[in-house]
Design an enzyme around this catalytic site. Structure first.
Site, PDB file in Angstrom:
ATOM      1  N   SER A  19       0.909  -0.707  -0.317  1.00  0.00           N
ATOM      2  CA  SER A  19      -0.029   0.129  -0.217  1.00  0.00           C
ATOM      3  C   SER A  19       0.552   0.905  -0.164  1.00  0.00           C
ATOM      4  CB  SER A  19      -0.899  -0.212   1.329  1.00  0.00           C
ATOM      5  OG  SER A  19      -1.596   1.338   1.538  1.00  0.00           O
ATOM      6  N   TYR A  38      -2.618  -0.697  10.226  1.00  0.00           N
ATOM      7  CA  TYR A  38      -2.638  -0.981   8.763  1.00  0.00           C
ATOM      8  C   TYR A  38      -1.901  -1.294   8.115  1.00  0.00           C
ATOM      9  CZ  TYR A  38      -3.689  -1.089   4.040  1.00  0.00           C
ATOM     10  OH  TYR A  38      -4.247  -0.820   2.208  1.00  0.00           O
ATOM     11  N   LYS A  75       0.909  -3.196   6.124  1.00  0.00           N
ATOM     12  CA  LYS A  75       1.708  -2.675   4.203  1.00  0.00           C
ATOM     13  C   LYS A  75       2.966  -2.622   4.277  1.00  0.00           C
ATOM     14  CE  LYS A  75      -2.010  -4.245   2.462  1.00  0.00           C
ATOM     15  NZ  LYS A  75      -2.361  -5.449   1.515  1.00  0.00           N
TER      16      LYS A  75
END
Length: 233
Positions: A138, A151, A155
């Site tokens: 990401s 998150y 990632k």
């Protein structure tokens, strides 16, 4: 049909990006196997991609994933391509207000699934004499952002996984790269952000085209790359 004769596993193939990847690889002539746990989600994928092959397995279960991928290799003669598109987003709070359970969930869905799938698939790629792996990371993994730590950390770990695998698998003619989307123009994101400027979002089909290139014959000299695919988003 530059992937004719190739066997590809696409994790997360029932998701907003995954469906586009499955469709793209099928169009390039590959045999595509999609692990899933949600019967209805796979049924929806099968409506648009009737030749996609479903594989019911929990990708956080190491033994089950290995057994499933071994079966794929036996049934189809091997595995050539692995796309780790399984993942999910949760967040929205500062680190000190985020429970460890959310961190663990983000690590499990974004990192653990990729690690376990790689471990299960790589021996078969080696047996085929080479292949390609693409991990979906990401944009958030490379940029500071408040309220996204769990998150982003998961990632970012996917990027480190990509770099390590690229170095380890170089002697085996296996390329390993990552793509870094930002906001993708999916129905779920449209519902979550109804007032956003969607004209700046990247379409799943555009990212799928980049992934197709990375696993194709003209990208054999590219490995260990983290490729931004967020356009103007």
């Amino acid at each position: 049909m530059d992937l004719a004769g190739k066997v590809a596993i696409v994790t997360g193939g029932t998701g907003g990006l995954g469906v586009a990847v499955v469709e793209r690889l099928l169009g390039a002539g590959a045999t595509v196997i999609t692990p899933y746990v949600d019967e209805m989600a796979f049924a929806r994928l099968h409506e648009c991609c009737p030749t996609a092959i479903g594989l019911r397995v929990d990708l956080t279960d190491e033994a089950a994933t290995k057994a499933a991928y071994d079966t794929v290799a036996t049934t189809h003669g091997g595995i050539d391509i692995l796309i780790n598109a399984a993942g999910g987003f949760a967040g929205g709070q500062p680190v000190h207000q985020t429970s460890w359970s959310l961190w663990q969930a983000q690590l499990d869905i974004n990192l653990k699934t990729a690690v376990i799938s790689c471990a299960a698939a790589i021996p078969h790629l080696i047996n085929r004499g080479g292949g390609a792996i693409v991990n979906v990371s990401s944009r958030t993994a490379t940029q500071p952002g408040a309220n996204l730590a769990a998150y982003a950390a998961a990632k970012r770990a996917v990027l480190q996984l990509t770099e390590a695998l690229a170095a380890e698998l170089l002697p085996h003619n296996i390329t390993v790269n990552a793509v870094l989307p930002s906001v993708i123009d999916t129905p779920a994101n449209r519902a979550a952000m109804p007032n956003a400027d969607r004209a700046r979002w990247v379409k799943p089909e555009e990212i799928a085209a980049v992934i197709h290139f990375l696993v194709g014959p003209t990208a054999r000299i590219i490995s260990g790359a983290a490729i931004p695919v967020y356009g103007k988003a």
